[in-house]
Design a protein around this motif. Structure first.
Motif, PDB file in Angstrom:
ATOM      1  N   ASP A  55      -6.741  -0.175  25.229  1.00  0.00           N
ATOM      2  CA  ASP A  55      -6.607  -0.782  23.907  1.00  0.00           C
ATOM      3  C   ASP A  55      -5.836  -2.090  23.934  1.00  0.00           C
ATOM      4  O   ASP A  55      -5.674  -2.740  22.904  1.00  0.00           O
ATOM      5  CB  ASP A  55      -5.888   0.200  22.955  1.00  0.00           C
ATOM      6  N   ASP A  65      -4.991  -5.922  24.411  1.00  0.00           N
ATOM      7  CA  ASP A  65      -5.785  -7.116  24.193  1.00  0.00           C
ATOM      8  C   ASP A  65      -6.323  -7.648  25.513  1.00  0.00           C
ATOM      9  O   ASP A  65      -5.619  -7.714  26.528  1.00  0.00           O
ATOM     10  CB  ASP A  65      -4.909  -8.166  23.505  1.00  0.00           C
ATOM     11  N   ASP A  66      -7.596  -8.055  25.494  1.00  0.00           N
ATOM     12  CA  ASP A  66      -8.207  -8.600  26.709  1.00  0.00           C
ATOM     13  C   ASP A  66      -7.510  -9.870  27.161  1.00  0.00           C
ATOM     14  O   ASP A  66      -7.464 -10.171  28.362  1.00  0.00           O
ATOM     15  CB  ASP A  66      -9.685  -8.877  26.461  1.00  0.00           C
ATOM     16  N   ASP A  67      -6.972 -10.639  26.216  1.00  0.00           N
ATOM     17  CA  ASP A  67      -6.268 -11.872  26.585  1.00  0.00           C
ATOM     18  C   ASP A  67      -5.021 -11.558  27.423  1.00  0.00           C
ATOM     19  O   ASP A  67      -4.690 -12.284  28.359  1.00  0.00           O
ATOM     20  CB  ASP A  67      -5.871 -12.657  25.331  1.00  0.00           C
TER      21      ASP A  67
END
Length: 740
Positions: free
Chosen positions: A685, A687-689
């Motif tokens: 969950d 953040d991909d950043d």
């Protein structure tokens, strides 16, 4: 009887006779008359007892300087002290009226009657040191008291004032000088050729001088010491007055000793003594015992104390291991006899056995408590241990032929000592291979290594080379800032980073990484390392930075507004009285400052701002790593209040420090499996950043930043305070296991 007498007369010239010849023998039946020795002979005999070597002369001069209340001592040596031995102090000086009798025997200001020896509290008391030196060397004294308008210089020979040239007056001459005393001893033992020829190596005598200066430098707190060879710019010893006892030991005897020291202190009213000092623990041992012993602040030797301390350590150290001990022993002066040795090298005191036993029992209890509190986690078999041996040894073992005939011997490879093995290939083992699997989605160490060997896709940056010649920096302010970094360099720490092996990132949240230096493992704060490196990079590449261009340009005022509003929200949470400020006013103030100085910012720092307030570019410090753009607004806002725009040197220093803070990798959420980090389910969950940035930072640290530290980082002394921590020493562990 006459025949026997003739035989005895003839036996004088026989092979067993003495060096005296028969013709010079006097009638032995007549007793020789007792004569008073010439005073010059008496003085030279006394000088030979007190000044045995240059180091003994130096010891007497150091003690006189400390007795005079000096806070700074400078020692200059040439040819091991035989050609020149000079000591300069800033003490109270010597009154001009006392100079005529300064070098006469038994002239002293520290003793009036014999009973004063029972409470003597100074180093010297006999008044023989300068007298002895003046009889076997050329002695010059330059001194100035606080009340004197000038300094006075006097020359001495055989205890008396002497003229500098024949025909001149021997009276002291007025000269320029600072408060204190400078004593210059030249041509030591020039009139005792036999003694002078006994010194075969001037380097050995200089080493003895360095050892003596180091001993007093460790004991005399709040006194600065320096010692160097004549004609050399660098000093062999340079100790600041405000340095602690531990720092003095670290500087003189090295960090390997200082890092293993344990402080101790004990006292007993029955025997009227107090003892304190520093002693190495069971992790440290060397081939020779080093004991710095001071009794009532006097550097002395005691074979009884040495034997007792060695016996105490014998149950804690491995065989042939010896300790380092600094011991300051204060005893009631009425119980001490200091007048037992010409050089005061030895003293006698009452209840010697009881005092030594009490000190050794206290040291033993300290060693036992330290030894019992250490815990080591071990693993019986490490994964991939078959690869731990060097490949060359594995190949040698595999290719060794086995001879089948009964008379032949089997060839076996020579196995090196494990506690000397040094990991030199970072591809052999990664720290991730030692971590437990974080979940089903966790990749193997081989896959992880393969992944980390390539740059993350999100970090692919295109670089463009421009034809611009590098400009040489001739600004005095920048050169002074560079010199300040070099003066603050910690040589041993710089050497560690220059030869380290990167092990891995430990915690991105606390910005910790592990490196290996030799057979030691260190935990380092890579945030502080990056700050030091980028600040130094800003000084070395001053005026020649690369450029990170923005296309399209960014609005300077919009960026400043973002940072100011964030600052206001953060300060508003504190509910302070002065937290309320006008964001637009702050933004305009900082923007006007930057726009007004845009030409200077572009020329020196490659920070380009248009007259209308557009941010066109920021400086590029190193290829392969991009700072977090999210920190850009705060960086620009900090340039307003945190940069000294009024003074050149302060402006460059504060701007480069803000730039270095901007380039330091940001603190990221902890990785899965690390304490405080998310679980493997929660990681999905995130953040991909953040995932991408974590991958970028890890790659940059291993492949860009730490190799850059290895090439050009000057480790400063401030990094010793929390910037690096030794967590394992392979040799130390082997010594512990050897006792087990």
């Amino acid at each position: 009887m006459s025949d026997k007498g003739d035989a005895m007369d003839l036996d004088v010239d026989g092979p067993r006779g003495a060096k005296r010849k028969a013709e010079v023998l006097e009638d032995t039946t007549t007793p020789r008359r007792i004569k008073l020795l010439d005073q010059d002979v008496v003085n030279k005999i006394a000088a030979g007892e007190i000044i045995v070597a240059p180091v003994h002369a130096l010891k007497e001069l150091i003690e006189n300087a400390v007795d005079a209340g000096s806070t700074s001592l400078e020692v200059l040596v040439k040819d091991g002290g035989l050609k020149l031995l000079q000591i300069t102090d800033n003490g109270c000086g010597i009154d001009k009226d006392d100079l005529p009798i300064l070098c006469e025997r038994f002239t002293t200001s520290k003793l009036q009657k014999f009973e004063d020896l029972q409470s003597i509290a100074t180093y010297g008391f006999r008044g023989e040191a300068l007298a002895s030196i003046s009889h076997i060397a050329h002695l010059t004294v330059t001194t100035k008291t606080r009340e004197s308008n000038c300094a006075w210089r006097a020359y001495y020979e055989s205890g008396k004032l002497a003229p500098t040239k024949p025909g001149q007056s021997p009276d002291p001459k007025p000269v320029a000088g600072r408060q204190g005393t400078q004593i210059t001893v030249e041509d030591l033992f020039y009139n005792v050729p036999t003694r002078r020829r006994a010194f075969r190596s001037t380097s050995d005598e200089y080493n003895k001088i360095i050892d003596m200066v180091g001993r007093y430098a460790i004991h005399c707190s709040n006194v600065a010491f320096s010692c160097k060879k004549h004609g050399e710019s660098s000093t062999s010893i340079a100790v600041q007055a405000n340095a602690s006892c531990l720092d003095r030991i670290r500087q003189i005897y090295g960090a390997s000793v200082a890092n293993e020291l344990t402080e101790f202190a004990t006292s007993d009213d029955r025997w009227a003594f107090r003892a304190k000092g520093l002693a190495t623990n069971a992790n440290y041992s060397t081939k020779k015992t080093t004991i710095l012993l001071f009794i009532n602040h006097r550097c002395v030797e005691s074979s009884n104390i040495r034997k007792a301390i060695e016996q105490t350590y014998s149950s804690f150290l491995p065989k042939n291991g010896h300790p380092f001990v600094y011991l300051s022993l204060e005893i009631d002066p009425h119980r001490v006899d200091v007048n037992v040795h010409p050089t005061k090298r030895e003293v006698n005191f009452l209840n010697e056995d009881e005092i030594i036993q009490a000190i050794c029992e206290h040291i033993r209890s300290k060693l036992a408590s330290v030894d019992a509190s250490r815990t080591f986690l071990t693993q019986s078999l490490l994964p991939g241990s078959a690869r731990s041996a060097p490949e060359s040894q594995q190949q040698e073992a595999a290719s060794a032929p086995l001879k089948t005939n009964t008379g032949a011997t089997r060839r076996t490879p020579v196995r090196p000592n494990e506690n000397n093995l040094v990991r030199t290939d970072t591809n052999l083992r990664k720290i991730t291979s030692m971590l437990p699997p974080a979940g089903a989605t966790t990749r193997s160490s081989a896959a992880t290594d393969s992944h980390m060997a390539h740059r993350p896709d999100t970090e692919m940056i295109e670089y463009k080379t421009v034809d611009r010649e590098a400009t040489a920096c001739r600004l005095i302010s920048v050169r002074e800032l560079r010199a300040a970094v070099r003066e603050d360099m910690h040589h041993e720490l710089t050497e560690i980073f220059a030869n380290h092996t990167f092990v891995g990132v430990v915690d991105e949240c606390r910005r910790l990484a592990a490196i290996q230096g030799g057979v030691k493992l260190y935990l380092v704060d890579y945030g502080r390392l990056c700050f030091e490196y980028f600040y130094q990079l800003g000084l070395t590449d001053f005026g020649n930075f690369g450029v990170i261009q923005f296309s399209p340009p960014l609005d300077l005022r919009e960026l400043l507004s973002l940072a100011a509003e964030q600052e206001k929200r953060a300060s508003g949470d504190g509910k302070g009285e002065d937290d309320d400020f006008d964001v637009s006013e702050i933004v305009e103030l900082v923007a006007d400052q930057l726009i007004e100085r845009r030409e200077m910012l572009l020329e020196y720092f490659s920070l380009e701002i248009s007259p209308t307030g557009e941010l066109l570019s920021i400086p590029l410090l190193i290829k392969g790593y991009t700072p977090a753009i999210a920190k850009l607004p705060r960086f620009l806002l900090q340039l307003g209040p945190h940069v000294n725009w009024t003074e050149e040197k302060a402006c460059f220093e504060t701007f480069l420090k803000e730039l270095a803070s901007f380039y330091v990798p940001e603190q990221l959420p902890a990785s899965p499996g690390v304490e405080g980090g998310p679980s493997s389910e929660e990681e999905t969950d995130v953040d991909d950043d953040i995932k991408a940035r974590r991958s970028q930072v890890r790659w940059a640290l291993e492949h860009v930043l730490f190799p850059a530290f290895k090439a050009r980082l000057v480790a400063t002394k401030s990094l010793m305070q929390g910037g690096i921590l030794e967590v394992a020493d392979l040799k130390g562990l082997y010594r512990i296991f050897e006792r087990c």
